[in-house]
Design a protein around this motif. Structure first.
Motif, mmCIF file in Angstrom:
data_model
loop_
_atom_site.group_PDB
_atom_site.id
_atom_site.type_symbol
_atom_site.label_atom_id
_atom_site.label_comp_id
_atom_site.label_asym_id
_atom_site.label_seq_id
_atom_site.Cartn_x
_atom_site.Cartn_y
_atom_site.Cartn_z
ATOM 1 N N ASP A 5 -2.707 13.428 -2.857
ATOM 2 C CA ASP A 5 -4.035 12.833 -2.728
ATOM 3 C C ASP A 5 -5.001 13.936 -2.279
ATOM 4 O O ASP A 5 -4.743 14.618 -1.280
ATOM 5 N N LEU A 6 -6.087 14.097 -2.993
ATOM 6 C CA LEU A 6 -7.031 15.179 -2.658
ATOM 7 C C LEU A 6 -7.695 14.965 -1.301
ATOM 8 O O LEU A 6 -8.247 15.907 -0.723
ATOM 9 N N ASP A 7 -7.632 13.752 -0.780
ATOM 10 C CA ASP A 7 -8.219 13.483 0.548
ATOM 11 C C ASP A 7 -7.233 13.736 1.678
ATOM 12 O O ASP A 7 -7.503 13.368 2.818
ATOM 13 N N MET A 44 0.852 -1.195 0.000
ATOM 14 C CA MET A 44 0.000 0.000 0.000
ATOM 15 C C MET A 44 0.888 1.247 0.000
ATOM 16 O O MET A 44 1.893 1.311 0.682
ATOM 17 N N ARG A 45 0.493 2.213 -0.774
ATOM 18 C CA ARG A 45 1.261 3.445 -0.883
ATOM 19 C C ARG A 45 1.093 4.311 0.369
ATOM 20 O O ARG A 45 0.020 4.357 0.963
ATOM 21 N N ALA A 46 2.152 4.968 0.786
ATOM 22 C CA ALA A 46 2.089 5.872 1.941
ATOM 23 C C ALA A 46 1.163 7.043 1.605
ATOM 24 O O ALA A 46 0.996 7.384 0.433
ATOM 25 N N PRO A 47 0.548 7.666 2.628
ATOM 26 C CA PRO A 47 -0.304 8.833 2.351
ATOM 27 C C PRO A 47 0.489 9.880 1.562
ATOM 28 O O PRO A 47 1.664 10.120 1.837
ATOM 29 N N SER A 48 -0.178 10.467 0.564
ATOM 30 C CA SER A 48 0.530 11.381 -0.335
ATOM 31 C C SER A 48 -0.086 12.775 -0.266
ATOM 32 O O SER A 48 -1.310 12.912 -0.228
#
Ligand code: FE2
Length: 306
Positions: free
Chosen positions: A8-10, A1-5
């Motif tokens: 990312d619009l969220d 799973m990709r780390a939070p970016s």
């Protein structure tokens, strides 16, 4: 799973932090992008670090060197020191995968003359290989100047992260539209033997596996089909207006002999030029499937002769 970016619009808090850091580090003048190097083929540790740091900060670096010989090995050797290894094979490139960009002698009729890079006409904003399929996305490029034009040929450069930032500030829905996999379609191109290149659809902004942001773009209006919805149309109009306006982060410079650009395939443009017939403009262009990164390569084995 990709780390939070932050892309990312969220993730508005992550984005706000990234945005503040990006703006604080943003070069203010084109001179800040320039690194003086003695020989691009063999950078010193300090020269290499300076170029890597600029690419991390602004997705591009400009080097200035006294090396003005015609040596096509130069971009290849430079790239290897900056994590750029996988050259894209282009059917118009010379055999070694590095293109010599000069006005094509068969300007009107020859195969190269159809393509603007081989003419002296202005080139509008684009990223290299925007028409490539997903498996051959161009993420890094080197443009090295052997000889400049008699007049003109000024390069414009825009960090795509600053473009993303401006777009997201203006309307996050435009970012969403341009990250869609069907935002931009390059229609199939017919050749003499049938279809020379099938249609290619893809996003404008996308994330690399390492989380970095890349951009695919062309300001061309012919031979490109944008997704027909209001957000895509709004985003495309915004980009055109943005890149056509004066922005402190849109840099322009005239590459002099021995100078060059290393970049994570940021959007660029070129003004028209006229050649000095005795010294026609010659640039080398290398396109890579890699982005610039600090990956030390194993030192080549010394050849032992006995
Ligand atoms: Fe280009």
């Amino acid at each position: 799973m990709r780390a939070p970016s932050p892309f990312d619009l969220d993730q508005p808090a992550l984005y706000a932090r990234w945005r503040a850091a990006k703006l604080a580090a943003q070069p203010r003048r084109v001179e800040e992008l320039i690194v003086d190097v003695a020989d691009p083929r063999a950078l010193t540790a300090a020269e290499r670090q300076a170029m890597l740091a600029l690419c991390a900060r602004a997705n591009m670096a400009v080097y200035r060197s006294p090396v003005t010989v015609e040596d096509k090995e130069l971009p290849r050797l430079l790239g290897q020191q900056l994590g750029l290894h996988r050259l894209d094979a282009n059917w118009l490139a010379d055999e070694d995968g590095i293109s010599s960009i000069a006005v094509s002698p068969e300007d009107e009729d020859g195969p190269k003359g159809e393509f603007i890079p081989y003419t002296n006409k202005p080139i509008r904003w684009h990223t290299d290989g925007y028409y490539h399929p997903q498996a051959r996305r161009i993420e890094g490029m080197i443009l090295h100047c052997v000889r400049n034009a008699g007049e003109g040929g000024v390069s414009g450069l825009a960090d795509h992260e600053m473009i993303y930032l401006a777009l997201r500030d203006a309307n996050p829905e435009w970012v969403r539209a341009l990250m869609a996999g069907d935002a931009m379609t390059i229609p199939a191109r017919a050749g003499d033997q049938g279809v020379a290149r099938p249609a290619q659809s893809g996003p404008v902004f996308y994330l690399r596996p390492d989380g970095g942001l890349q951009m695919r773009y062309t300001a061309r209006t012919r031979s490109i089909a944008w997704k027909d919805d209001p957000h895509t149309r709004g985003a495309v109009a915004f980009l055109e207006q943005l890149l056509g306006s004066a922005q402190p982060w849109i840099f322009r410079l005239l590459l002099q002999p021995g100078m060059g650009i290393v970049a994570n395939n940021v959007p660029h443009e070129r003004s028209g030029f006229s050649d000095d017939p005795q010294q026609p403009r010659l640039l080398y262009r290398a396109r890579y499937l890699d982005h610039v990164r600090d990956a030390r390569v194993a030192a080549p084995q010394e050849e032992v002769t006995v």
